[in-house]
Design a protein around this motif. Sequence first.
Motif, PDB file in Angstrom:
ATOM      1  N   TRP A 138       0.842  -1.202   0.000  1.00  0.00           N
ATOM      2  CA  TRP A 138       0.000   0.000   0.000  1.00  0.00           C
ATOM      3  C   TRP A 138       0.875   1.250   0.000  1.00  0.00           C
ATOM      4  O   TRP A 138       1.954   1.277   0.605  1.00  0.00           O
ATOM      5  CB  TRP A 138      -0.888   0.043   1.244  1.00  0.00           C
ATOM      6  CG  TRP A 138      -1.987  -0.961   1.310  1.00  0.00           C
ATOM      7  CD1 TRP A 138      -2.104  -2.125   0.603  1.00  0.00           C
ATOM      8  CD2 TRP A 138      -3.134  -0.892   2.162  1.00  0.00           C
ATOM      9  NE1 TRP A 138      -3.247  -2.781   0.962  1.00  0.00           N
ATOM     10  CE2 TRP A 138      -3.908  -2.050   1.914  1.00  0.00           C
ATOM     11  CE3 TRP A 138      -3.584   0.031   3.102  1.00  0.00           C
ATOM     12  CZ2 TRP A 138      -5.102  -2.306   2.585  1.00  0.00           C
ATOM     13  CZ3 TRP A 138      -4.767  -0.214   3.769  1.00  0.00           C
ATOM     14  CH2 TRP A 138      -5.526  -1.374   3.506  1.00  0.00           C
ATOM     15  N   HIS A 172       8.112   0.793  -3.950  1.00  0.00           N
ATOM     16  CA  HIS A 172       6.677   1.072  -4.003  1.00  0.00           C
ATOM     17  C   HIS A 172       6.293   1.667  -5.355  1.00  0.00           C
ATOM     18  O   HIS A 172       5.231   1.353  -5.902  1.00  0.00           O
ATOM     19  CB  HIS A 172       6.265   2.009  -2.861  1.00  0.00           C
ATOM     20  CG  HIS A 172       6.042   1.304  -1.559  1.00  0.00           C
ATOM     21  ND1 HIS A 172       7.074   0.758  -0.816  1.00  0.00           N
ATOM     22  CD2 HIS A 172       4.896   1.027  -0.876  1.00  0.00           C
ATOM     23  CE1 HIS A 172       6.567   0.193   0.269  1.00  0.00           C
ATOM     24  NE2 HIS A 172       5.257   0.334   0.255  1.00  0.00           N
ATOM     25  N   VAL A 175       5.836  -1.030  -7.913  1.00  0.00           N
ATOM     26  CA  VAL A 175       4.578  -1.769  -7.791  1.00  0.00           C
ATOM     27  C   VAL A 175       3.375  -0.887  -8.119  1.00  0.00           C
ATOM     28  O   VAL A 175       2.435  -1.325  -8.794  1.00  0.00           O
ATOM     29  CB  VAL A 175       4.432  -2.349  -6.372  1.00  0.00           C
ATOM     30  CG1 VAL A 175       3.064  -3.014  -6.187  1.00  0.00           C
ATOM     31  CG2 VAL A 175       5.545  -3.358  -6.080  1.00  0.00           C
ATOM     32  N   LEU A 176       3.392   0.363  -7.651  1.00  0.00           N
ATOM     33  CA  LEU A 176       2.168   1.168  -7.628  1.00  0.00           C
ATOM     34  C   LEU A 176       2.111   2.297  -8.649  1.00  0.00           C
ATOM     35  O   LEU A 176       1.010   2.777  -8.953  1.00  0.00           O
ATOM     36  CB  LEU A 176       1.980   1.769  -6.222  1.00  0.00           C
ATOM     37  CG  LEU A 176       1.891   0.777  -5.061  1.00  0.00           C
ATOM     38  CD1 LEU A 176       1.764   1.525  -3.742  1.00  0.00           C
ATOM     39  CD2 LEU A 176       0.728  -0.184  -5.257  1.00  0.00           C
ATOM     40  N   ASP A 178       1.944   4.011 -12.092  1.00  0.00           N
ATOM     41  CA  ASP A 178       1.616   3.688 -13.478  1.00  0.00           C
ATOM     42  C   ASP A 178       2.708   4.245 -14.380  1.00  0.00           C
ATOM     43  O   ASP A 178       2.941   5.455 -14.411  1.00  0.00           O
ATOM     44  CB  ASP A 178       0.264   4.327 -13.835  1.00  0.00           C
ATOM     45  CG  ASP A 178      -0.225   3.951 -15.222  1.00  0.00           C
ATOM     46  OD1 ASP A 178       0.614   3.663 -16.097  1.00  0.00           O
ATOM     47  OD2 ASP A 178      -1.447   3.961 -15.431  1.00  0.00           O
ATOM     48  N   TYR A 184      -0.073   7.145  -8.817  1.00  0.00           N
ATOM     49  CA  TYR A 184       0.052   5.996  -7.930  1.00  0.00           C
ATOM     50  C   TYR A 184      -1.303   5.355  -7.671  1.00  0.00           C
ATOM     51  O   TYR A 184      -2.307   6.046  -7.464  1.00  0.00           O
ATOM     52  CB  TYR A 184       0.652   6.409  -6.587  1.00  0.00           C
ATOM     53  CG  TYR A 184       2.155   6.545  -6.608  1.00  0.00           C
ATOM     54  CD1 TYR A 184       2.979   5.523  -6.136  1.00  0.00           C
ATOM     55  CD2 TYR A 184       2.753   7.692  -7.115  1.00  0.00           C
ATOM     56  CE1 TYR A 184       4.355   5.646  -6.159  1.00  0.00           C
ATOM     57  CE2 TYR A 184       4.136   7.828  -7.145  1.00  0.00           C
ATOM     58  CZ  TYR A 184       4.934   6.798  -6.663  1.00  0.00           C
ATOM     59  OH  TYR A 184       6.298   6.915  -6.694  1.00  0.00           O
ATOM     60  N   ALA A 185      -1.314   4.029  -7.660  1.00  0.00           N
ATOM     61  CA  ALA A 185      -2.471   3.282  -7.184  1.00  0.00           C
ATOM     62  C   ALA A 185      -2.418   3.203  -5.668  1.00  0.00           C
ATOM     63  O   ALA A 185      -1.360   3.395  -5.050  1.00  0.00           O
ATOM     64  CB  ALA A 185      -2.470   1.873  -7.782  1.00  0.00           C
ATOM     65  N   SER A 188      -1.723  -3.013  -3.888  1.00  0.00           N
ATOM     66  CA  SER A 188      -1.784  -4.282  -4.616  1.00  0.00           C
ATOM     67  C   SER A 188      -2.422  -5.327  -3.712  1.00  0.00           C
ATOM     68  O   SER A 188      -2.404  -5.207  -2.479  1.00  0.00           O
ATOM     69  CB  SER A 188      -0.383  -4.734  -5.045  1.00  0.00           C
ATOM     70  OG  SER A 188       0.403  -5.089  -3.902  1.00  0.00           O
ATOM     71  N   THR A 193      -1.550  -5.284  -8.820  1.00  0.00           N
ATOM     72  CA  THR A 193      -1.819  -3.886  -8.527  1.00  0.00           C
ATOM     73  C   THR A 193      -3.235  -3.533  -8.967  1.00  0.00           C
ATOM     74  O   THR A 193      -3.621  -3.779 -10.108  1.00  0.00           O
ATOM     75  CB  THR A 193      -0.816  -2.971  -9.237  1.00  0.00           C
ATOM     76  OG1 THR A 193       0.502  -3.325  -8.809  1.00  0.00           O
ATOM     77  CG2 THR A 193      -1.065  -1.513  -8.915  1.00  0.00           C
TER      78      THR A 193
END
Length: 356
Positions: A138, A172, A175-176, A178, A184-185, A188, A193
Amino acid sequence: MSGLDLANARLATPPREPLARLTRPVLVDLAERLERRGWDLVADWFWGEAVLLQGILRVAAAREVEPPPRVLGWLEERRRAGIAIEHVNHVAPATAALMVAPSDPVWLSLADDLEHWLAGTVTRAPNGAIEHWPGGVWADTVYMAGLFLARLGVQAGRPELLAECGRQLLAHAEVLQDPGTGLYAHGSHGGVTIPCRWGRANAWCALASVEFLELAAASGLAERGQVEAVRDVLGRQLRALTGLQPEHGVWSVLVDDQPETRGILETSAAAGIGAAMLRASVVVPDLDAAVTEAGWRAVRGALAYVDPDGALTRTSAGTVLQLVPFGYSVIRDDLPQLWGQGLALKAVAAALEHLP
């Protein structure tokens, strides 16, 4: 649009007019009201309290006054009562302790214990990112744990911990963030994600990146390559957010305006992102002037939602990872929240530091 539930987006309250002018007296008054209301919400040693206390300390520094004694008093009271560390978010209040008492051996010892707990207990994704829960990365974690590591690294003269904060920011981002948009998302789930570009996730990542760069510059302890890499991911994020910002300054709860959340505004994210945008102008040398202008719009837009008793209104409640955009349209935002107060204080502090 088939199958989408647009009811909440259609019923969203219209945006407020941004504050027309921010002066030092206006900002000081806002800070005092936000802090006073924030203390009403304090309960325990946890992440919301951490965000509030850091905001209070940032404002004191920006005003060039001594930190309020109540901050250290509360931290000492909680320490004496005993601190249960059961989740990665429990390390966050120690960041405030290191800010207000940077050379106190008692707090340095406790922080060292917390760092050992982090190193030996929390799970990690395959790329090394600290997981918020086992199986989930997160955005929150780079702020709650990353800043703790960075601050302890500087205060204790342990450059490896500052470097670990930098690694967490980049892991991070891997992973997050784009790669196409720079946004950022939230997080996951099970290694996948979830493409929900939550506003407060973007605030956590932007602020953590800025504060890492500030600590790196002040201490001279960070590696140049890592600093440049963090600058790159931060710059891409802030430029993307600038391009999506509405004229009134406050992004929707999902910053890319998914149909089910379009117009459902979230003020704490705007406050945090705005603060990061203003502060990034110092630590990202090639940042566009448009980003700084967006930062002022975000700060003026978010602070327009501070009500007379000092609560930042339209702050979303604590939000677990939602698997579809619609989930973010039903998070309550009718109560004051510690993180809203703290992020608004960070916005005030950034504005005080960057007044023309």
